[in-house]
Scaffold this motif. Structure first.
Motif, PDB file in Angstrom:
ATOM      1  N   ILE A  75       0.835  -1.189   0.000  1.00 47.96           N
ATOM      2  CA  ILE A  75       0.000   0.000   0.000  1.00 47.96           C
ATOM      3  C   ILE A  75       0.877   1.249   0.000  1.00 47.96           C
ATOM      4  CG2 ILE A  75      -1.865  -1.163   1.216  1.00 47.96           C
ATOM      5  CD1 ILE A  75      -0.952   0.225   3.765  1.00 47.96           C
ATOM      6  N   PRO A  76       0.393   2.364  -0.553  1.00 53.96           N
ATOM      7  CA  PRO A  76       1.168   3.607  -0.552  1.00 53.96           C
ATOM      8  C   PRO A  76       1.401   4.117   0.873  1.00 53.96           C
ATOM      9  CG  PRO A  76      -0.667   3.710  -2.109  1.00 53.96           C
ATOM     10  CD  PRO A  76      -0.877   2.494  -1.276  1.00 53.96           C
ATOM     11  N   PHE A  77       2.564   4.707   1.098  1.00 57.10           N
ATOM     12  CA  PHE A  77       2.919   5.319   2.391  1.00 57.10           C
ATOM     13  C   PHE A  77       2.769   4.319   3.538  1.00 57.10           C
ATOM     14  CE2 PHE A  77       1.000   8.655  -0.317  1.00 57.10           C
ATOM     15  CZ  PHE A  77       2.142   9.437  -0.521  1.00 57.10           C
ATOM     16  N   ASN A  78       3.253   3.121   3.310  1.00 56.70           N
ATOM     17  CA  ASN A  78       3.130   2.050   4.292  1.00 56.70           C
ATOM     18  C   ASN A  78       3.727   2.457   5.643  1.00 56.70           C
ATOM     19  OD1 ASN A  78       3.951  -0.433   5.785  1.00 56.70           O
ATOM     20  ND2 ASN A  78       3.068  -1.478   4.021  1.00 56.70           N
ATOM     21  N   ARG A  79       4.926   3.007   5.615  1.00 55.69           N
ATOM     22  CA  ARG A  79       5.612   3.385   6.848  1.00 55.69           C
ATOM     23  C   ARG A  79       4.897   4.522   7.575  1.00 55.69           C
ATOM     24  NH1 ARG A  79       9.010  -0.489   8.705  1.00 55.69           N
ATOM     25  NH2 ARG A  79      10.186  -1.392   6.982  1.00 55.69           N
ATOM     26  N   VAL A  80       4.379   5.462   6.809  1.00 51.26           N
ATOM     27  CA  VAL A  80       3.668   6.588   7.417  1.00 51.26           C
ATOM     28  C   VAL A  80       2.419   6.100   8.146  1.00 51.26           C
ATOM     29  CG1 VAL A  80       2.477   8.760   6.973  1.00 51.26           C
ATOM     30  CG2 VAL A  80       4.544   8.188   5.673  1.00 51.26           C
ATOM     31  N   VAL A  81       1.675   5.204   7.504  1.00 48.92           N
ATOM     32  CA  VAL A  81       0.474   4.649   8.127  1.00 48.92           C
ATOM     33  C   VAL A  81       0.834   3.896   9.409  1.00 48.92           C
ATOM     34  CG1 VAL A  81      -1.439   3.029   7.834  1.00 48.92           C
ATOM     35  CG2 VAL A  81      -0.750   4.498   5.935  1.00 48.92           C
ATOM     36  N   LEU A  82       1.919   3.137   9.354  1.00 45.03           N
ATOM     37  CA  LEU A  82       2.361   2.391  10.536  1.00 45.03           C
ATOM     38  C   LEU A  82       2.710   3.334  11.684  1.00 45.03           C
ATOM     39  CD1 LEU A  82       3.222  -0.218  11.959  1.00 45.03           C
ATOM     40  CD2 LEU A  82       5.475   0.029  10.867  1.00 45.03           C
ATOM     41  N   VAL A  83       3.433   4.409  11.378  1.00 42.06           N
ATOM     42  CA  VAL A  83       3.807   5.374  12.413  1.00 42.06           C
ATOM     43  C   VAL A  83       2.574   6.034  13.012  1.00 42.06           C
ATOM     44  CG1 VAL A  83       4.979   7.571  12.833  1.00 42.06           C
ATOM     45  CG2 VAL A  83       6.104   5.808  11.483  1.00 42.06           C
ATOM     46  N   LEU A  84       1.587   6.366  12.176  1.00 40.73           N
ATOM     47  CA  LEU A  84       0.364   6.984  12.675  1.00 40.73           C
ATOM     48  C   LEU A  84      -0.412   6.046  13.599  1.00 40.73           C
ATOM     49  CD1 LEU A  84      -0.933   8.807   9.460  1.00 40.73           C
ATOM     50  CD2 LEU A  84       0.058   9.855  11.504  1.00 40.73           C
ATOM     51  N   ILE A  85      -0.473   4.771  13.214  1.00 37.98           N
ATOM     52  CA  ILE A  85      -1.189   3.794  14.055  1.00 37.98           C
ATOM     53  C   ILE A  85      -0.470   3.599  15.382  1.00 37.98           C
ATOM     54  CG2 ILE A  85      -1.876   1.375  14.270  1.00 37.98           C
ATOM     55  CD1 ILE A  85      -2.389   1.351  11.278  1.00 37.98           C
TER      56      ILE A  85
END
Length: 278
Positions: free
Chosen positions: A103-113
Motif C-alpha cells: 500500500i502507498p505510504f506504508n511506513r507513514v500509516v504504521l507510524v500513525l497507528i
C-alpha cells in the motif's frame, strides 16, 4: 560417583521449582481467600478472616447477584465481547495491509497507528467528554465500545503485525496462483495461521476491557450501564458493612477471566512470545 555439576544441576532445578511453587501460592492464595470469605458471615469474617468457613453461606453470592452484580456482569460481557471483536478484526486487517499488501505510504500509516500508543487516556479525557456529548453518545454503551476499540487498536496491530511478518511470502503467492483474492487469502489462509497471536490479543483485550475503570466511570452512569469495576465500587459504598457480599461480588467478577485464561493459556504464551519477540 556423583559429580559436583550434577549436584548443582539438581539443586538448581529444586530452587526453580520451589520459586515457581512460591509464586503460584502468592498468586492463587488471594483468589482463594476472596472466594472463601464470600461464603462467611460478617461476624465470622471479622473474628478470623484467614480461617476456613464454619457455615458455608452460598446465599451471599445470590445476594450479590441480586444487588446489581448480575446487571454489571451482563453489561461487562456485552461491552467486552463487542469491543474485543472490533479491536482484533480492525487490527488484523491493518496488520495484513501493512505486511502482505503493497500500500502507498506504508511506513507513514504504521507510524500513525503506533503513535496511538503514546496517547494516555487521562490526557484525552476532557476533549473526549466534550466530543461524545456533542455527538449524543455520552452516557451510552457505544461510547465505551468506541473508546475501548480506539485505544487498543495500536497495540493489537503492533502484536499481530509482528507475527504476520514472520509468515512466509510463498503462502500469499500460492493463494494467488489458486485464484484467491486478497480478502479470501486473509480469511482462509493468513488468519488461521495467526491463531496463537489472535488468541493472545483476544485475551489481552478482554483483560483490559474487563478491568477498565476510568472510561466506564466517566462515560456511563446508572445501574444498567455500569460495568463490573464501577458497579463493584458502588456495591462497596452502598453495602460496605456487608463484606462477605462484597467479596462474593468480586469473586463473580474474577471467575470468568480466570476460566478464559486457563482455557487459552497454551496459545496465549506462544502467541505473545512470538508477537513481542519479533
Amino acid at each position: 560417583m556423583v559429580t559436583r555439576s550434577a549436584v548443582l544441576l539438581v539443586l538448581g532445578r529444586v530452587l526453580i521449582k520451589a520459586f515457581l511453587i512460591a509464586l503460584a501460592v502468592v498468586v492463587v492464595y488471594p483468589l482463594v481467600w476472596m472466594l472463601l470469605n464470600g461464603v462467611k458471615s460478617n461476624s465470622e469474617l471479622f473474628s478470623n478472616p484467614f480461617a476456613m468457613p464454619i457455615a458455608w453461606k452460598w446465599d451471599n453470592y445470590v445476594t450479590a447477584w441480586n444487588r446489581g452484580v448480575g446487571d454489571y456482569l451482563t453489561t461487562s460481557v456485552l461491552v467486552t465481547v463487542a469491543s474485543t471483536i472490533a479491536t482484533v478484526f480492525i487490527s488484523a486487517w491493518a496488520a495484513y495491509g501493512l505486511t502482505r499488501v503493497n500500500i502507498p505510504f506504508n511506513r507513514v500509516v504504521l507510524v500513525l497507528i503506533l503513535g496511538g500508543l503514546m496517547l494516555a487516556p487521562t490526557v484525552a479525557l476532557i476533549p473526549l467528554v466534550k466530543m461524545f456529548q456533542s455527538l449524543g453518545l455520552y452516557n451510552n454503551l457505544w461510547a465505551l465500545l468506541i473508546l475501548y476499540t480506539a485505544f487498543r487498536v495500536p497495540f493489537t496491530t503492533f502484536l499481530i503485525r509482528a507475527y504476520m511478518m514472520d509468515l512466509p511470502a510463498e503462502v500469499d503467492e500460492a493463494a494467488s496462483v489458486d485464484g484467491a483474492s486478497k480478502a479470501r487469502a486473509f480469511w482462509q489462509v493468513i488468519l488461521p495461521m495467526c491463531k496463537p497471536i489472535l488468541v493472545s490479543t483476544v485475551l489481552l483485550n478482554i483483560l483490559f476491557t474487563w478491568n477498565e475503570y476510568l472510561f466506564a466511570m466517566v462515560f456511563t452512569s446508572g445501574g444498567a450501564l455500569q460495568t463490573l469495576p464501577v458497579g463493584l465500587t458502588n456495591l462497596m459504598s452502598k453495602h460496605g458493612t456487608d463484606y462477605p457480599v462484597v467479596f462474593a461480588g468480586m469473586a463473580i467478577a474474577a471467575i470468568p477471566v480466570i476460566v478464559l485464561f486457563f482455557a487459552g493459556q497454551r496459545y496465549f504464551i506462544r502467541g505473545l512470545a512470538d508477537g513481542v519477540g519479533k
